[in-house]
Motif scaffolding. Sequence first.
Motif, mmCIF file in Angstrom:
data_model
loop_
_atom_site.group_PDB
_atom_site.id
_atom_site.type_symbol
_atom_site.label_atom_id
_atom_site.label_comp_id
_atom_site.label_asym_id
_atom_site.label_seq_id
_atom_site.Cartn_x
_atom_site.Cartn_y
_atom_site.Cartn_z
ATOM 1 N N THR A 617 7.413 -47.145 -29.589
ATOM 2 C CA THR A 617 6.495 -46.250 -28.867
ATOM 3 C C THR A 617 7.137 -44.903 -28.573
ATOM 4 O O THR A 617 6.530 -43.839 -28.809
ATOM 5 N N LEU A 618 8.360 -44.938 -28.048
ATOM 6 C CA LEU A 618 9.026 -43.682 -27.715
ATOM 7 C C LEU A 618 9.297 -42.857 -28.968
ATOM 8 O O LEU A 618 9.104 -41.625 -28.971
ATOM 9 N N GLY A 619 9.722 -43.517 -30.043
ATOM 10 C CA GLY A 619 9.978 -42.809 -31.296
ATOM 11 C C GLY A 619 8.724 -42.198 -31.866
ATOM 12 O O GLY A 619 8.723 -41.053 -32.360
ATOM 13 N N ILE A 620 7.613 -42.970 -31.796
ATOM 14 C CA ILE A 620 6.340 -42.457 -32.312
ATOM 15 C C ILE A 620 5.882 -41.249 -31.493
ATOM 16 O O ILE A 620 5.397 -40.246 -32.043
ATOM 17 N N THR A 621 6.051 -41.332 -30.170
ATOM 18 C CA THR A 621 5.635 -40.229 -29.305
ATOM 19 C C THR A 621 6.410 -38.958 -29.615
ATOM 20 O O THR A 621 5.825 -37.864 -29.764
ATOM 21 N N LEU A 622 7.718 -39.075 -29.712
ATOM 22 C CA LEU A 622 8.543 -37.906 -29.984
ATOM 23 C C LEU A 622 8.297 -37.363 -31.388
ATOM 24 O O LEU A 622 8.261 -36.140 -31.607
ATOM 25 N N THR A 623 8.112 -38.266 -32.331
ATOM 26 C CA THR A 623 7.831 -37.815 -33.706
ATOM 27 C C THR A 623 6.507 -37.061 -33.762
ATOM 28 O O THR A 623 6.386 -36.015 -34.435
ATOM 29 N N THR A 624 5.512 -37.611 -33.060
ATOM 30 C CA THR A 624 4.205 -36.948 -33.027
ATOM 31 C C THR A 624 4.307 -35.553 -32.410
ATOM 32 O O THR A 624 3.712 -34.575 -32.911
ATOM 33 N N GLY A 629 4.380 -29.877 -33.206
ATOM 34 C CA GLY A 629 5.029 -28.567 -33.045
ATOM 35 C C GLY A 629 5.191 -27.851 -34.369
ATOM 36 O O GLY A 629 4.964 -26.621 -34.460
ATOM 37 N N VAL A 630 5.597 -28.593 -35.394
ATOM 38 C CA VAL A 630 5.737 -27.996 -36.725
ATOM 39 C C VAL A 630 4.385 -27.490 -37.218
ATOM 40 O O VAL A 630 4.268 -26.384 -37.781
ATOM 41 N N THR A 631 3.337 -28.277 -36.987
ATOM 42 C CA THR A 631 2.000 -27.899 -37.441
ATOM 43 C C THR A 631 1.507 -26.648 -36.721
ATOM 44 O O THR A 631 0.971 -25.698 -37.353
ATOM 45 N N VAL A 632 1.665 -26.636 -35.407
ATOM 46 C CA VAL A 632 1.206 -25.468 -34.643
ATOM 47 C C VAL A 632 1.984 -24.227 -35.061
ATOM 48 O O VAL A 632 1.410 -23.125 -35.217
ATOM 49 N N CYS A 667 13.678 -25.819 -35.336
ATOM 50 C CA CYS A 667 14.008 -26.553 -34.095
ATOM 51 C C CYS A 667 13.167 -27.823 -33.976
ATOM 52 O O CYS A 667 13.673 -28.894 -33.603
ATOM 53 N N PHE A 668 11.860 -27.689 -34.285
ATOM 54 C CA PHE A 668 11.013 -28.885 -34.262
ATOM 55 C C PHE A 668 11.474 -29.904 -35.289
ATOM 56 O O PHE A 668 11.502 -31.118 -35.014
ATOM 57 N N LEU A 669 11.792 -29.441 -36.447
ATOM 58 C CA LEU A 669 12.194 -30.358 -37.518
ATOM 59 C C LEU A 669 13.537 -31.027 -37.238
ATOM 60 O O LEU A 669 13.749 -32.192 -37.584
ATOM 61 N N CYS A 670 14.474 -30.295 -36.619
ATOM 62 C CA CYS A 670 15.783 -30.891 -36.381
ATOM 63 C C CYS A 670 15.705 -32.042 -35.393
ATOM 64 O O CYS A 670 16.569 -32.919 -35.362
ATOM 65 N N ILE A 675 15.968 -39.107 -34.636
ATOM 66 C CA ILE A 675 15.222 -40.367 -34.590
ATOM 67 C C ILE A 675 15.554 -41.173 -35.842
ATOM 68 O O ILE A 675 15.661 -40.633 -36.938
ATOM 69 N N GLY A 676 15.703 -42.478 -35.679
ATOM 70 C CA GLY A 676 16.048 -43.344 -36.789
ATOM 71 C C GLY A 676 17.452 -43.903 -36.628
ATOM 72 O O GLY A 676 18.201 -43.560 -35.703
ATOM 73 N N ARG A 677 17.827 -44.815 -37.539
ATOM 74 C CA ARG A 677 19.139 -45.467 -37.478
ATOM 75 C C ARG A 677 20.237 -44.457 -37.780
ATOM 76 O O ARG A 677 20.228 -43.811 -38.831
ATOM 77 N N PRO A 678 21.182 -44.328 -36.875
ATOM 78 C CA PRO A 678 22.266 -43.378 -37.110
ATOM 79 C C PRO A 678 23.128 -43.792 -38.298
ATOM 80 O O PRO A 678 23.404 -44.973 -38.506
ATOM 81 N N SER A 679 23.547 -42.800 -39.057
ATOM 82 C CA SER A 679 24.470 -43.015 -40.172
ATOM 83 C C SER A 679 25.527 -41.922 -40.110
ATOM 84 O O SER A 679 25.479 -41.028 -39.263
ATOM 85 N N VAL A 680 26.485 -42.024 -40.990
ATOM 86 C CA VAL A 680 27.573 -41.043 -40.973
ATOM 87 C C VAL A 680 27.032 -39.634 -41.177
ATOM 88 O O VAL A 680 27.378 -38.693 -40.432
ATOM 89 N N TRP A 681 26.153 -39.467 -42.187
ATOM 90 C CA TRP A 681 25.644 -38.138 -42.497
ATOM 91 C C TRP A 681 24.614 -37.661 -41.492
ATOM 92 O O TRP A 681 24.537 -36.467 -41.180
ATOM 93 N N SER A 682 23.797 -38.560 -40.990
ATOM 94 C CA SER A 682 22.800 -38.130 -40.006
ATOM 95 C C SER A 682 23.471 -37.686 -38.714
ATOM 96 O O SER A 682 23.012 -36.739 -38.057
ATOM 97 N N CYS A 683 24.576 -38.377 -38.328
ATOM 98 C CA CYS A 683 25.284 -37.977 -37.115
ATOM 99 C C CYS A 683 25.870 -36.563 -37.255
ATOM 100 O O CYS A 683 25.888 -35.795 -36.288
ATOM 101 N N ARG A 684 26.346 -36.238 -38.431
ATOM 102 C CA ARG A 684 26.907 -34.896 -38.647
ATOM 103 C C ARG A 684 25.804 -33.853 -38.743
ATOM 104 O O ARG A 684 25.911 -32.752 -38.181
#
Length: 882
Positions: A617-624, A629-632, A667-670, A675-684
Motif C-alpha cells: 500500500t505504501l509503495g503504491i501510494t508513493l509510486t502513484t 508528479g511526472v505527469t503534471v 526529482c519525481f523520477l528519482c 522503491i523496490g528491493r535494494p541492490s548494489v546498483w540501485s543503492c548507488r
Amino acid sequence: MSWFSWLFIVWSRSSQSLLLVWLVGRELGIRDGLLCDQMLTCSRWGTPSSQGLFQDGDVIIGGLFPLHYQPPAIDHDFTQLPHYNPFLQKLFKQNSQIYILSFYLPPLSLEYVPLQYIYAMVFALEEINHSTMLLPGIKLGYHIFDSCGRPPWALQSGLSLVGGDNTSCGQSVPMIIGGASSITSQILSTVLGPLSIPFISYLSTCPCLSDRLQYPNFFRTIPSDIYQARAVAQVVIRFNWTWVGAVVANNNYGYMAVKEEIQGAGVCLAFVETLQRENIISDARRAALTIQSSTARVILIFTWYTDVRELFLQLVKLNVTDRQFLASEAWSTSGDLVQNSVTSKVANGVLGVATRSSAIPGFESYLRRLHPIHHPDDEFLREFWEVEFGCSLHLSSSSMLTSLSHCNGSESLKKVQNLFTDASQLRVTYNVYLAVYAAAHALHSLLCPIKDSSSENNISTCSSPKQIKATELLQHLQEVNFTTPQDETFYFQGADIPAKYDLVNWQKMPDGTLKIALIGQVDGFALHLNESAIQWITGSNRVPISVCSEICPPGTRKVSRKGKPLCCFDCIPCAAGEISNKTGSLDCERCPLELWSNAKRTACIPRQLDFLAFNETLGITLTTAAVTGVTVTTVVFVVFLHYRHTPVVRANNSELSFLLLVSIKLCFLCSLVFIGRPSVWSCRFQQAAFGISFVLCVSCLKVKTIVVLAAFRSARPGAEALIRWFGPGQQRGSICLLTCIQIIICTIWLSLIPPVPRQDLGFQGSKVTLECAMVSVVGFCLILGYIGLLACTSLILAFFARKLPDNFNEAKLITFSMLIFCAVWVAFVPAYLSSPGKYTVAVEVFAILASSYGLLFCIFAPKCFIILLRPERNTKKYMMAR
C-alpha cells in the motif's frame, strides 16, 4: 461379618447389686448376652494375660500379633436395646427397676488376617523343628500374645514375655517377633534396647527405625517406608500426576513417607489429612469432605487398612466415586476391603504398592487341617471357630443363656474360603515366616557353629540353649545370611532388608466383585510396570489426570500463582522473538538476530525480508504520487512549449523554465529508484540521482533569482553592463558548474565507500529490513549539505527580490517555493533518523515528492493560471505594469 459388643453397668434394685452385662452382636442379627467373666484379653488392661498360644521348647520365641481390633466408641441409643435382645428382655422383666449407669467398652472384632500371621509363625517353627540341618537337637517353642492393635497392650504383653510372666512357665524369651505398627515397634525397641533383646518386626515400616543408634536391637523383614515412598513417587511421576491429595496416619508411618519422598519428587500436595485411630470416625468424615472438595483426582493413602475402611464408608455416603487412590502396602492387598461390597464402590481401580508376595509350600493345607479338637488349649483357634461356624465349643452357664448351638465336630476349614484360609498371595504372612527363619538362623549361628570346616558334611554341634546371651544373639542376627526354602537370599542391611515390592491394581470383574491383579514390580530403584494391564477408576485404560494446572504447551512459559504451590501456575505466551519448544517450560528462549519466532512461539524461523515494495500500500501510494508528479510536470512542460512565445513563458529566460521543469521531473523520477528491493546498483544510483536532480533544480532557481535581481539592477544608471555580463551563456554555465560540483561529490563518495544493501537486524520484529546502509554518512551529509547551501542561498536572494516593482515578480514565487523546500528538508532530518526499517526510505521519498510538488506548484501554477485561464493578462504591458 464383624462383631460388635457393649458392656453395661446396670443397677438392680430388686437384688441391690451391680450387674455387668456384656452384649455381643453381629451386623445382621444380635446374639444373646454373655457374662463379663468371658471378656476378651483386650478389655483387661493391667492384668497379666493368660490367654495366648503357648508351646514349650528349648528356646522360646515370643510373638505379638494384633488379633483383636478395637475401634473407638460410637454413640448409640441404648434405651431401645431391650426390644432387640432376648437376654436383656428377660433381665429387664426380672428386674423392673434397672438403670443403665454407664457405657464402657467400644466394639471388638476378631481379625482373620493377623490370625493367619500367628499360624505362619507356628508353621515355620514346626518346619524348623523337623529340620535336620537347622538347629539339630534343639526344639523351638513359642509364646504368642494378642497385642489388640494398641501399643499399651503390646507393651504389657512384651514385658510379660521378657519377664517370663505367663501361665506356661517362668522362662523368658531371647527375642520377640511382633510390631504390627511403627509406634509399637518404637516403644518395644526402646524398652527392650537396654536388655539387648532382638525385636523383629514384620510390618513396621517407619524410616526412623533404621537408626541403629536409637534402635540397635530392631530388625524387620519388610522394607522401610523410604523405599515404598520412592516407589509411589516413581509411579506418580510416571503418570505425570503433580497435584495429589494425601491421607496419612497420625504417626511416623504416613507423615515421614509423604514429607520426605513424595514432596521431594516435585509433586505438590493439595492437602494432607491425618487419621487418628482413637477418633477415626470424625477424622474419616473430615478427610472425606476434603477429598470431595479438592480438585486433586489422585489421592495417596498411607494408613492402616481399618482406617481406610472407615474412610471409604464416609466417601460412599458422600457419593465420591471418581477418585484414583494410591495405596500403601498397609492396605493395598487388604482382602477385607476388596471383598467389601460397600467400599468397592469407591475402591475400583486402586493402584498400590504391596510387599513382595511369595508362596509357602504346605501352608494352605496346614491351615485347612487346623481343628480345635487337635488344639484344645488354643484359645485363638477356639474363638475363631465359634465366630466362623456360629457354634459353641464348650457347654457352660454362660452358653446356656445364649442361642448358640454346640459344635457337633463335623465343622471343617477344608472348603471354607475367607481371609484366614486364603494363601494365594502371602505378603505380610511371608514376612512373619522370614522373621522366624531369621531368628532360627541367628540361633543356629550362635549355638551350632561349624567346628570342622574341612569336613565334607559340615557337621555342627549345638551347645546348650541356656548359654544364650542377648548381646551375642543380637550380633549373630545382624550377620545372618541364608537361603530361604523358596531359594531366596536373605540378609539384613542394618535393620532393613533389600527393598522389593509388587505393584497391584484392584480390578472390577464382570460380576461386580474386585480382584487384586499384579501389574508390575519395584526392585530397588528399578520400576517395571505394565501400563496396559491397569484398570483405572473410570473402568478404562485411560490414565486419570490430576494436576492443579494443565501443563503449559509449547509457546508458553510457567508463571507461579502468588500464594499457591509450585504446581499451580498460569501459562503466559512467550513474547515476540522468544520461543519455548517444550511443554512446561519455565522460561522462553530468545531467537538469534537473524531469526524470529513463529506465530505459535514454538520455533525460530528466518525473518522475512522487508523493504519498500511497489506492490504494498505504501509503495503504491508513493509510486502513484511520483507518477502523478511526472505527469503534471510533463503537462506543464507541454503547455509552456505550446505558449513559448507568450510574455509569461518568455519572461525571465524561458530556457531556464524548461530546464527547471526537466529537473523537477527528474526529482519525481528519482523517487521511484528508492522503491523496490535494494541492490548494489540501485543503492548507488538512488543517492546520486537524488543529489544531482535536486542540485540541478535548486541551481536553476538560484540562477533565475540572480537574473531577476540583475534585470532590475540594470535599470539604474551605469548598471547596463551587469545584465550583459550575466547573459544566457553565463546562466547555463553557472547551472553546469553548480551541478558538476555535486556530481564530483557523488562520484568520490560512491567510488570509495558507497551504500550497500544490508539487513538491519537491530529492529526487533518478524521482518528484517533490507536497506541501503550508509557505510559512511560523510558522503550523504555532503550531498544534503550542498543542496541545503544552494537552497538557503536561493532563499536569501529571492527574499531580497520579493518587493521589486512588477505586476509579475517571479522572485515572490521562488521565495515561497524555497520556504516550502527548506521546511520539508528541515523536518526530514529528525523524521528520517527516528523512523524504523523501511519507513526511513518512505520518509526520504516523501520528502523528495513534497519538495518537488512544492517547487512545481509554487512556481508554475500561477503561470499556468494566467496562460490558461487569464490569457488577457498574458501581455508585456500587464507584465511590466507596476
